[in-house]
Structures are given as structure tokens and as C-alpha cells.
Design a protein around this motif. Structure first.
Motif, mmCIF file in Angstrom:
data_model
loop_
_atom_site.group_PDB
_atom_site.id
_atom_site.type_symbol
_atom_site.label_atom_id
_atom_site.label_comp_id
_atom_site.label_asym_id
_atom_site.label_seq_id
_atom_site.Cartn_x
_atom_site.Cartn_y
_atom_site.Cartn_z
ATOM 1 N N MET A 1 0.837 -1.180 0.000
ATOM 2 C CA MET A 1 0.000 0.000 0.000
ATOM 3 C C MET A 1 0.880 1.242 0.000
ATOM 4 N N GLN A 2 0.525 2.190 -0.821
ATOM 5 C CA GLN A 2 1.307 3.411 -0.965
ATOM 6 C C GLN A 2 0.974 4.392 0.168
ATOM 7 N N GLU A 3 2.001 4.947 0.780
ATOM 8 C CA GLU A 3 1.805 5.924 1.852
ATOM 9 C C GLU A 3 1.508 7.286 1.248
ATOM 10 N N ILE A 4 0.521 7.953 1.807
ATOM 11 C CA ILE A 4 0.128 9.281 1.316
ATOM 12 C C ILE A 4 0.779 10.332 2.203
ATOM 13 N N THR A 5 1.426 11.294 1.565
ATOM 14 C CA THR A 5 2.034 12.399 2.302
ATOM 15 C C THR A 5 1.096 13.600 2.181
ATOM 16 N N LEU A 6 0.641 14.075 3.329
ATOM 17 C CA LEU A 6 -0.279 15.213 3.341
ATOM 18 C C LEU A 6 0.466 16.506 3.622
ATOM 19 N N ASP A 7 -0.061 17.571 3.102
ATOM 20 C CA ASP A 7 0.433 18.910 3.432
ATOM 21 C C ASP A 7 0.296 19.075 4.942
ATOM 22 N N PRO A 8 1.322 19.594 5.635
ATOM 23 C CA PRO A 8 1.260 19.703 7.101
ATOM 24 C C PRO A 8 0.108 20.593 7.595
ATOM 25 N N ARG A 9 -0.464 21.408 6.730
ATOM 26 C CA ARG A 9 -1.599 22.245 7.128
ATOM 27 C C ARG A 9 -2.903 21.454 7.183
ATOM 28 N N ILE A 10 -2.896 20.263 6.593
ATOM 29 C CA ILE A 10 -4.084 19.418 6.599
ATOM 30 C C ILE A 10 -4.059 18.581 7.873
ATOM 31 N N LYS A 11 -5.137 18.631 8.624
ATOM 32 C CA LYS A 11 -5.217 17.920 9.910
ATOM 33 C C LYS A 11 -6.392 16.951 9.887
ATOM 34 N N LYS A 12 -6.299 15.940 10.703
ATOM 35 C CA LYS A 12 -7.417 15.016 10.878
ATOM 36 C C LYS A 12 -8.506 15.722 11.686
#
Length: 146
Positions: A1-12
Motif C-alpha cells: 500500500m502506498q503511503e500518502i504524504t499530506l500537506d502539514p496544514r491538513i489535519k485530521k
């Protein structure tokens, strides 16, 4: 499974909810205070303004927007309105009004004198005391103007 890198401004959403409820608890415990403007029509809904709130004053020319803003700023910086006002700093940014005009408006408000009389007639003793108090309030090191 490919890991997704999110923009640090995006939060859960769950993480933000945790932060939000922790902040809410600080208000409930009295550790965070709401900023009061001293204007009932603004303060009536939740008791004042929260950090990050934005208040927009709009109206036709000469309808009192600037004067309302100046009075509201005076209220916000007043310890009788906001017990923790000593910790506040204000920065006024005006594209239209020079300090002399602001002083004329405020002096008119506190003395009841016409602006032309303020410009050309000395203050009586009572007026001079009121103007001196206003002047001393402007010397507050917490207030800045661009």
C-alpha cells in the motif's frame, strides 16, 4: 500500500476536535476569557469575541464607522470591560483618518463642543480635565497606530 504524504496544514478532524474541546474546557473553567467590545449588539450572542473572530463595520460615508471602531477599541483596552485588558495590545490601521481628525472627533464626543470651536477656542477647566484624561489614555504603551 502506498503511503500518502499530506500537506502539514491538513489535519485530521478528530485531532482538531481534540484541540477544540480542550480549548472549550478552558473557557468553561474560566481560564480563557472572551474579548468584550462593550457593544451589546456584538457581545450579546456569546458574550464577546473569540480569538480569530473578525468584525466588519460597513456603512455609507460619514455614518460613524471610524468613531464606532475607536470607541470599541477603547472599550476592549479598558480593564473595566475586559479584566485581562492589561495583556492586550492594539494596532489601528487607518487609510483615511489622520490623528488630528481622530482627536477632533473624540474631543467633540467628550466635551460636546463643535469641532470648529475645539480648533479655535481654548478649553474651559472642566473640558481641559476631560481632554487631559483622554490624552493620558492615548499614552498607553499597549496601543499602536499605522
Amino acid at each position: 500500500m502506498q503511503e500518502i504524504t499530506l500537506d502539514p496544514r491538513i489535519k485530521k478532524a478528530g485531532d482538531l476536535a481534540d484541540e477544540g474541546f480542550k480549548e472549550l474546557k478552558k473557557y468553561q473553567d474560566g481560564n480563557n476569557l472572551i474579548l468584550k467590545t462593550g457593544y451589546e449588539e456584538v457581545d450579546c450572542h456569546i458574550g464577546g469575541m473569540l480569538p480569530g473572530d473578525c468584525l466588519i463595520l460597513a456603512g455609507s460615508p460619514s455614518s460613524g464607522k471610524s468613531e464606532t471602531l475607536y470607541r470599541m477599541t477603547d472599550n476592549v483596552m479598558n480593564k473595566e470591560v475586559n479584566p485581562n485588558a492589561e495583556e492586550f495590545v492594539s494596532l489601528e490601521y487607518s487609510l483615511e483618518m489622520k490623528m488630528l481628525k481622530k482627536l477632533l472627533r473624540a474631543t467633540h464626543r467628550i466635551t460636546g463642543k463643535r469641532k470648529s470651536d475645539i480648533l479655535f477656542e481654548p478649553f474651559n477647566e472642566d473640558e481641559a480635565l476631560k481632554v487631559k484624561e483622554y490624552y493620558e489614555n492615548l499614552q498607553d504603551d499597549r496601543r499602536y497606530v499605522v
